[in-house]
Design a protein around this motif. Structure first.
Motif, PDB file in Angstrom:
ATOM      1  N   LEU A   1      27.189  -6.889 -32.831  1.00 25.18           N
ATOM      2  CA  LEU A   1      26.081  -5.933 -32.594  1.00 25.18           C
ATOM      3  C   LEU A   1      26.623  -4.622 -32.038  1.00 25.18           C
ATOM      4  CD1 LEU A   1      23.639  -8.487 -30.925  1.00 25.18           C
ATOM      5  CD2 LEU A   1      23.478  -7.562 -33.261  1.00 25.18           C
ATOM      6  N   LYS A   2      27.609  -4.708 -31.149  1.00 19.90           N
ATOM      7  CA  LYS A   2      28.174  -3.508 -30.521  1.00 19.90           C
ATOM      8  C   LYS A   2      28.883  -2.639 -31.561  1.00 19.90           C
ATOM      9  CE  LYS A   2      27.645  -4.376 -25.947  1.00 19.90           C
ATOM     10  NZ  LYS A   2      27.332  -3.419 -24.874  1.00 19.90           N
ATOM     11  N   ALA A   3      29.348  -3.281 -32.637  1.00 19.87           N
ATOM     12  CA  ALA A   3      30.051  -2.506 -33.675  1.00 19.87           C
ATOM     13  C   ALA A   3      29.066  -1.950 -34.690  1.00 19.87           C
ATOM     14  CB  ALA A   3      31.070  -3.400 -34.381  1.00 19.87           C
TER      15      ALA A   3
ATOM     16  N   ALA B   1      38.632   1.116 -29.971  1.00 17.47           N
ATOM     17  CA  ALA B   1      37.852   0.775 -28.770  1.00 17.47           C
ATOM     18  C   ALA B   1      38.800   0.447 -27.620  1.00 17.47           C
ATOM     19  CB  ALA B   1      36.936  -0.410 -29.064  1.00 17.47           C
ATOM     20  N   GLY B   2      39.870  -0.263 -27.928  1.00 16.23           N
ATOM     21  CA  GLY B   2      40.861  -0.586 -26.898  1.00 16.23           C
ATOM     22  C   GLY B   2      41.538   0.664 -26.363  1.00 16.23           C
ATOM     23  N   ASP B   3      41.767   1.635 -27.240  1.00 12.24           N
ATOM     24  CA  ASP B   3      42.405   2.890 -26.798  1.00 12.24           C
ATOM     25  C   ASP B   3      41.440   3.705 -25.942  1.00 12.24           C
ATOM     26  OD1 ASP B   3      44.233   3.352 -29.941  1.00 12.24           O
ATOM     27  OD2 ASP B   3      44.744   2.260 -28.102  1.00 12.24           O
ATOM     28  N   LEU B   4      40.180   3.759 -26.355  1.00 14.16           N
ATOM     29  CA  LEU B   4      39.186   4.508 -25.570  1.00 14.16           C
ATOM     30  C   LEU B   4      39.008   3.842 -24.208  1.00 14.16           C
ATOM     31  CD1 LEU B   4      36.542   5.184 -28.388  1.00 14.16           C
ATOM     32  CD2 LEU B   4      38.123   6.849 -27.373  1.00 14.16           C
ATOM     33  N   ALA B   5      39.006   2.505 -24.203  1.00 14.77           N
ATOM     34  CA  ALA B   5      38.863   1.765 -22.935  1.00 14.77           C
ATOM     35  C   ALA B   5      40.065   2.048 -22.032  1.00 14.77           C
ATOM     36  CB  ALA B   5      38.751   0.271 -23.228  1.00 14.77           C
ATOM     37  N   ALA B   6      41.258   2.027 -22.616  1.00 10.34           N
ATOM     38  CA  ALA B   6      42.480   2.254 -21.820  1.00 10.34           C
ATOM     39  C   ALA B   6      42.485   3.683 -21.265  1.00 10.34           C
ATOM     40  CB  ALA B   6      43.709   2.016 -22.693  1.00 10.34           C
ATOM     41  N   GLU B   7      41.993   4.633 -22.073  1.00 13.98           N
ATOM     42  CA  GLU B   7      41.907   6.028 -21.630  1.00 13.98           C
ATOM     43  C   GLU B   7      40.996   6.119 -20.407  1.00 13.98           C
ATOM     44  OE1 GLU B   7      41.804   8.099 -25.655  1.00 13.98           O
ATOM     45  OE2 GLU B   7      40.325   9.220 -24.435  1.00 13.98           O
ATOM     46  N   SER B   8      39.942   5.316 -20.439  1.00 13.18           N
ATOM     47  CA  SER B   8      38.921   5.445 -19.392  1.00 13.18           C
ATOM     48  C   SER B   8      39.279   4.612 -18.157  1.00 13.18           C
ATOM     49  CB  SER B   8      37.584   4.981 -19.978  1.00 13.18           C
ATOM     50  OG  SER B   8      36.741   4.512 -18.969  1.00 13.18           O
TER      51      SER B   8
ATOM     52  N   ALA C   1      33.564   3.847 -29.973  1.00 17.15           N
ATOM     53  CA  ALA C   1      34.528   3.974 -31.084  1.00 17.15           C
ATOM     54  C   ALA C   1      33.789   4.346 -32.367  1.00 17.15           C
ATOM     55  CB  ALA C   1      35.281   2.654 -31.268  1.00 17.15           C
ATOM     56  N   MET C   2      32.648   3.704 -32.605  1.00 21.76           N
ATOM     57  CA  MET C   2      31.862   4.004 -33.813  1.00 21.76           C
ATOM     58  C   MET C   2      31.305   5.425 -33.760  1.00 21.76           C
ATOM     59  SD  MET C   2      32.334   1.517 -35.668  1.00 21.76           S
ATOM     60  CE  MET C   2      31.279   2.069 -37.021  1.00 21.76           C
ATOM     61  N   LYS C   3      30.905   5.836 -32.562  1.00 20.96           N
ATOM     62  CA  LYS C   3      30.343   7.199 -32.403  1.00 20.96           C
ATOM     63  C   LYS C   3      31.435   8.223 -32.708  1.00 20.96           C
ATOM     64  CE  LYS C   3      27.642   9.832 -28.933  1.00 20.96           C
ATOM     65  NZ  LYS C   3      28.354  11.113 -29.011  1.00 20.96           N
ATOM     66  N   GLU C   4      32.619   7.979 -32.158  1.00 19.70           N
ATOM     67  CA  GLU C   4      33.750   8.893 -32.402  1.00 19.70           C
ATOM     68  C   GLU C   4      34.056   8.957 -33.906  1.00 19.70           C
ATOM     69  OE1 GLU C   4      34.041  10.696 -29.383  1.00 19.70           O
ATOM     70  OE2 GLU C   4      36.057  10.792 -30.230  1.00 19.70           O
ATOM     71  N   LEU C   5      34.027   7.785 -34.521  1.00 16.44           N
ATOM     72  CA  LEU C   5      34.375   7.704 -35.948  1.00 16.44           C
ATOM     73  C   LEU C   5      33.401   8.525 -36.778  1.00 16.44           C
ATOM     74  CD1 LEU C   5      36.618   6.183 -37.382  1.00 16.44           C
ATOM     75  CD2 LEU C   5      35.045   4.285 -37.750  1.00 16.44           C
ATOM     76  N   ARG C   6      32.131   8.465 -36.384  1.00 17.18           N
ATOM     77  CA  ARG C   6      31.108   9.176 -37.173  1.00 17.18           C
ATOM     78  C   ARG C   6      31.117  10.667 -36.868  1.00 17.18           C
ATOM     79  NH1 ARG C   6      27.881   6.151 -40.128  1.00 17.18           N
ATOM     80  NH2 ARG C   6      27.514   3.962 -39.604  1.00 17.18           N
ATOM     81  N   GLU C   7      31.285  11.006 -35.577  1.00 17.31           N
ATOM     82  CA  GLU C   7      31.119  12.413 -35.172  1.00 17.31           C
ATOM     83  C   GLU C   7      32.421  13.204 -35.144  1.00 17.31           C
ATOM     84  OE1 GLU C   7      27.309  11.157 -32.398  1.00 17.31           O
ATOM     85  OE2 GLU C   7      28.973  12.281 -31.510  1.00 17.31           O
TER      86      GLU C   7
END
Ligand SMILES: NC(=O)C1=CN([C@@H]2O[C@H](COP(=O)(O)OP(=O)(O)OC[C@H]3O[C@@H](n4cnc5c(N)ncnc54)[C@H](O)[C@@H]3O)[C@@H](O)[C@H]2O)[C@@H](O)CC1
Ligand SMILES: Nc1ncnc2c1ncn2[C@@H]1O[C@H](COP(=O)(O)OP(=O)(O)O)[C@@H](O)[C@H]1O
Ligand SMILES: [K+]
Length: 524
Positions: free
Chosen positions: A268-270, A478-485, A503-509
């Motif tokens: 669902l999160k994806a 998602a793992g990279d964004l999490a590690a960044e944060s 991650a999905m938002k970044e991919l789209r935008e």
């Protein structure tokens, strides 16, 4: 971007010369000039440079680089670790040009190689042009000492084509290897640059096409490429949850209820629409609190708290109303449950993801995949791959690409061989090396999140192969964004799951930026 083996790059090299009339001399000149350009962009013209040139064309590239840097006024010294009498004509020609340009050349032999330890630290930049794709055996003697002197220098190290000592086909360290800050690789990136430990020794990789014709760069004879992202299918406004895929997860047991929660919720999160989890009834109340958005199908359980064989028909019925099915996370290895899994796999007439204990059970009889009429993906980590193939883990870790391709072909299934730079192999013999992700993801449950991510990509509308590739890509993103944060240490599977929406938002935008940040840059 395509990724070549040493044999493939030699074939392309040959065709560039024979079919496209581009001489070796032009290729070498472009290669050396590309390394010089990187250094001119990165270092300052006052910097001093030592070029360590080896006995073959890799050394030749280094000599060309020396000439270009000297012509920019940089203070360049060449250390030739080769017998000038045995150089090829082309490399000899470039050595003569270096001498004629009054660039100091010092011959390095067993007698004086230890002096490199003393002199190299005085250079700001060291160009590693000892060996490239011609490396055939572990480095020894003067070459090994030269590599160690480079690594001990503390200078900025730029490797030509591939860090000397790294096997260009497997990424293995052959005896010893140069630890580079940058690697400029020619024509196409080499497989050994993208598989560990090679990937770690390469530093920042830049590709220079050195005027290869486009048809060679995109040659379909080359079956391996980086797992570059594909733009996601649009979310139509007038849709309902069913349009984003109905997934069924057959997972969990009394002991493992993290895995089924992570897998079914990550779907669902994806972006998946409707997530159903068929699991043992005794854990449903707990899961419903942690994952209220998931719909639960309660199953009868064995005395050991795993899914009972008696659920066979009920589960098959549930699969009919699903678009994609996943089986295995946390399902346990109880004999009755194993019998159920082996019975279900050939009878589920839907695209199927097999993960975790489901893979350990599948290893008992992989022939059951041969009757499946729908696509299958297996997502083993090296341990599970060892059980599936009977090969020792160490061997698998050394031949990740080869193993994934062999198993995909043998089982007629997609294979996701997880680990640093996950490898995706297809039954048709193609492979993708994934560049997203970080060591913080080596945490319990991370693979369960990947199952949900793959199912989610299929749910939002990617084709099956694309969904497998993009599930791996967004899981790593998602793992990279999490590690960044929050950093890598505290990164848990739940953190990865909770960064899937971002991650999905970044991919789209910000697709362009995500694409560029997660593929190999071309040096211009
Ligand atoms: N393929 C291409 O398109 C191009 C390749 N070029 C360069 O050519 C390189 C390949 O050149 P070569 O095939 O001459 O090979 P290398 O220059 O990589 O190696 C030189 C020679 O060292 C010997 N050797 C191998 N392992 C050794 C060891 N452990 N100890 C001692 N000697 C060893 C081998 O005989 C090998 O031919 C590439 O890496 C690249 O840098 C460039 O000139 C540009 C064009
Ligand atoms: N060093 C690493 N760099 C990038 N990704 C990694 C690294 N180590 C593990 N991963 C990823 O983390 C996940 C681990 O999955 P898995 O081994 O199944 O863990 P678990 O079984 O605990 O869920 C895989 O997707 C793998 O690619
Ligand atoms: K090199």
């Amino acid at each position: 971007m395509k990724v070549a083996s040493s044999n493939e790059i030699r074939l392309l090299d040959k065709e560039a010369v024979e079919k496209y009339g581009i001489s070796h001399e032009i290729l070498m000149e472009n290669a050396g000039a590309a390394v010089a350009r990187l250094i001119l962009h990165t270092a300052s013209e006052e910097d001093t440079v030592a070029v360590i040139a080896g006995p073959g064309n890799n050394g030749g590239d280094g000599l060309v680089c020396a000439r270009h840097l000297a012509s920019h006024g940089m203070d360049v010294h060449v250390y030739l670790v080769a017998d000038p009498e045995r150089l090829s004509e082309l490399v000899k020609k470039n050595l003569d040009r270096v001498a004629l340009a009054n660039i100091p050349v010092e011959k390095v032999t067993e007698k004086n190689v230890e002096e490199l330890q003393d002199v190299l630290p005085f250079y700001d930049v060291i160009v590693d042009a000892l060996f490239g794709t011609g490396l055939t055996r572990p480095l020894e003697g003067v070459y090994k000492e030269a590599v160690e002197a480079i690594n001990d220098s503390g200078s900025l190290v730029v490797s030509v084509d591939i860090p000397s000592g790294i096997n260009s086909d497997t990424g293995e360290v052959m005896g010893t290897a140069v630890k580079a800050d940058f690697t400029v690789t020619f024509g196409l990136p080499k497989i050994g640059l993208l598989l560990y430990p090679g990937a770690e020794y390469a530093g920042e990789i830049l590709v220079s096409h050195i005027s290869y014709p486009r048809s060679l760069i995109e040659d379909d004879r080359i079956k391996v490429e980086t797992n570059d992202p594909l733009y996601p299918p649009p979310r139509q406004p007038d849709t309902h949850k069913g349009d984003y895929g109905k997934a069924l997860f057959i997972a969990g047991s009394k002991r493992y209820y993290g895995a089924p929660m992570l897998a079914s919720r990550s779907f669902l999160k994806a972006g998946g629409g409707y997530s159903r989890l068929a699991t043992v009834s005794s854990i449903v109340p707990f899961l419903a609190i942690r994952a209220p958005e998931v719909v639960y199908e309660e199953l009868e359980e064995t005395s050991s708290g795993t899914i009972s064989y008696r659920n066979l028909e009920k589960i098959l019925k549930l699969t009919e109303a699903s678009d994609i099915v996943a089986i295995g996370p946390g399902i346990g290895l109880d004999d009755e449950t194993a019998r159920l899994v082996l019975e279900l796999i050939p009878r589920i007439n839907k695209p199927l993801i097999i993960d975790g204990d489901g893979l350990t059970i599948l290893a008992r009889d992989t022939t059951i995949l041969s009757t499946r009429k729908y696509p299958t993906v297996i997502t083993p980590h090296p341990g599970e791959m060892s059980r599936l193939t009977g090969k020792p883990i160490e061997e698998i870790k050394k031949s990740r690409l080869k193993t994934a391709l062999e198993v995909a072909q043998k089982l007629g299934s997609y294979v996701v061989l997880k680990g640093a730079h996950t490898v995706i192999a297809t039954p048709e013999g193609k492979a993708y090396i994934n560049l997203t992700g970080n060591p913080g993801m080596a945490t319990a449950g991370s693979g369960d999140v990947l199952v949900g991510a793959i199912a989610g990509m299929y749910g939002i509308g990617y084709g099956f192969e694309e969904a497998v590739r993009m599930g791996v890509f967004v899981h790593g993103l998602a793992g990279d964004l999490a590690a960044e944060s929050i950093g890598m240490d505290g990164l848990t599977a739940v953190s990865i799951m909770n960064f899937l929406p971002r991650a999905m938002k970044e991919l789209r935008e910000n697709f362009e930026r995500i694409y560029n940040e997660n593929s190999l840059p071309v040096l211009v």
